[in-house]
Design an enzyme around this catalytic site. Structure first.
Site, PDB file in Angstrom:
ATOM      1  N   LYS A 136      -0.211  14.220  -2.225  1.00  0.00           N
ATOM      2  CA  LYS A 136      -1.031  13.354  -2.909  1.00  0.00           C
ATOM      3  C   LYS A 136      -2.387  13.155  -3.005  1.00  0.00           C
ATOM      4  CE  LYS A 136       3.163  10.259  -0.394  1.00  0.00           C
ATOM      5  NZ  LYS A 136       3.588   9.504   0.517  1.00  0.00           N
TER       6      LYS A 136
ATOM      7  N   TYR B 201       5.164  -3.082  -0.172  1.00  0.00           N
ATOM      8  CA  TYR B 201       4.793  -1.394  -0.120  1.00  0.00           C
ATOM      9  C   TYR B 201       4.849  -0.628  -1.823  1.00  0.00           C
ATOM     10  CZ  TYR B 201       8.859   1.455   1.211  1.00  0.00           C
ATOM     11  OH  TYR B 201       9.752   2.312   0.585  1.00  0.00           O
TER      12      TYR B 201
ATOM     13  N   ARG C  53      11.677  17.778   5.805  1.00  0.00           N
ATOM     14  CA  ARG C  53      10.747  16.702   5.933  1.00  0.00           C
ATOM     15  C   ARG C  53      11.143  16.969   8.086  1.00  0.00           C
ATOM     16  NH1 ARG C  53      11.030  12.686   2.816  1.00  0.00           N
ATOM     17  NH2 ARG C  53      11.979  10.924   4.601  1.00  0.00           N
TER      18      ARG C  53
ATOM     19  N   THR D  51       7.249   8.610   8.838  1.00  0.00           N
ATOM     20  CA  THR D  51       6.084   9.041   7.537  1.00  0.00           C
ATOM     21  C   THR D  51       4.921   8.341   7.825  1.00  0.00           C
ATOM     22  OG1 THR D  51       9.278   7.910   5.590  1.00  0.00           O
ATOM     23  CG2 THR D  51       6.404   6.491   5.928  1.00  0.00           C
TER      24      THR D  51
ATOM     25  N   ARG E 203       2.187  15.263   9.250  1.00  0.00           N
ATOM     26  CA  ARG E 203       1.391  14.151   8.690  1.00  0.00           C
ATOM     27  C   ARG E 203       0.707  13.901  10.668  1.00  0.00           C
ATOM     28  NH1 ARG E 203       7.004  11.269   6.166  1.00  0.00           N
ATOM     29  NH2 ARG E 203       5.774  11.717   3.747  1.00  0.00           N
TER      30      ARG E 203
ATOM     31  N   ASN F 121      -0.471   9.294   3.726  1.00  0.00           N
ATOM     32  CA  ASN F 121       0.610   9.982   4.417  1.00  0.00           C
ATOM     33  C   ASN F 121       0.191  11.658   4.347  1.00  0.00           C
ATOM     34  OD1 ASN F 121       2.386   9.494   2.392  1.00  0.00           O
ATOM     35  ND2 ASN F 121       3.763   8.385   3.617  1.00  0.00           N
TER      36      ASN F 121
ATOM     37  N   HIS G 187       4.892  13.877   0.321  1.00  0.00           N
ATOM     38  CA  HIS G 187       6.690  12.763  -0.103  1.00  0.00           C
ATOM     39  C   HIS G 187       7.368  14.288  -0.127  1.00  0.00           C
ATOM     40  CE1 HIS G 187       9.390  11.123  -2.103  1.00  0.00           C
ATOM     41  NE2 HIS G 187       9.989  12.836  -2.836  1.00  0.00           N
TER      42      HIS G 187
END
Length: 141
Positions: A11, A59, A87, A93, A104, A114, A117
């Protein structure tokens, strides 16, 4: 033994903080291969379409705004049980809930920033990869 593809997005906060290599190290240390990678600047429409499944969530607009606030790095990862493995190394998250040793848990700043993705299922991985990549860009034998 399930060799799979999954999508990763680093991100805008990752690019702003200049920690692409740090995130990639987590991926590579997990045994996953980064077989395709490119940097993009998402438009609002692209971000809205990509995250359309979250459209009714409170959100959603914040997510779209964050994802269009700067460049992102989209990646195709490949490896044994890639979706599940990625994952696991991403972590929860909300970074406050993420375990140490996860991306994270170790480096994300907040739930809004965070870091990454990752596709949440094999089916979504296929859809998400095709959103950003043509097959010729990531076919890996």
């Amino acid at each position: 033994m399930n060799m799979e593809y999954t999508l990763s997005i680093l991100k805008p906060d990752v690019i702003k903080r200049n920690i692409i290599g740090k995130v990639n190290t987590y991926i590579e240390n997990s045994g996953l291969k980064i077989i395709a990678q490119k940097t993009l600047l998402l438009t609002k429409v692209q971000a809205e379409n990509f995250y359309i499944i979250h459209k009714d969530r409170a959100y959603y607009q914040s997510l779209v705004q964050n994802m269009t606030s700067g460049p992102v790095v989209v990646q195709v990862l490949y490896g044994l049980n890639a979706v599940k493995k990625y994952r696991e190394i991403i972590g929860a998250t909300n970074p406050c809930d993420a375990k140490k040793g996860t991306i994270r848990g170790d480096i994300a700043k907040s739930i809004d920033e965070n870091t990454v993705h990752g596709s949440d299922s094999l089916e979504n991985a296929d859809i998400e990869i095709k959103f950003f990549f043509a097959l010729i860009e990531y076919a890996y034998l």
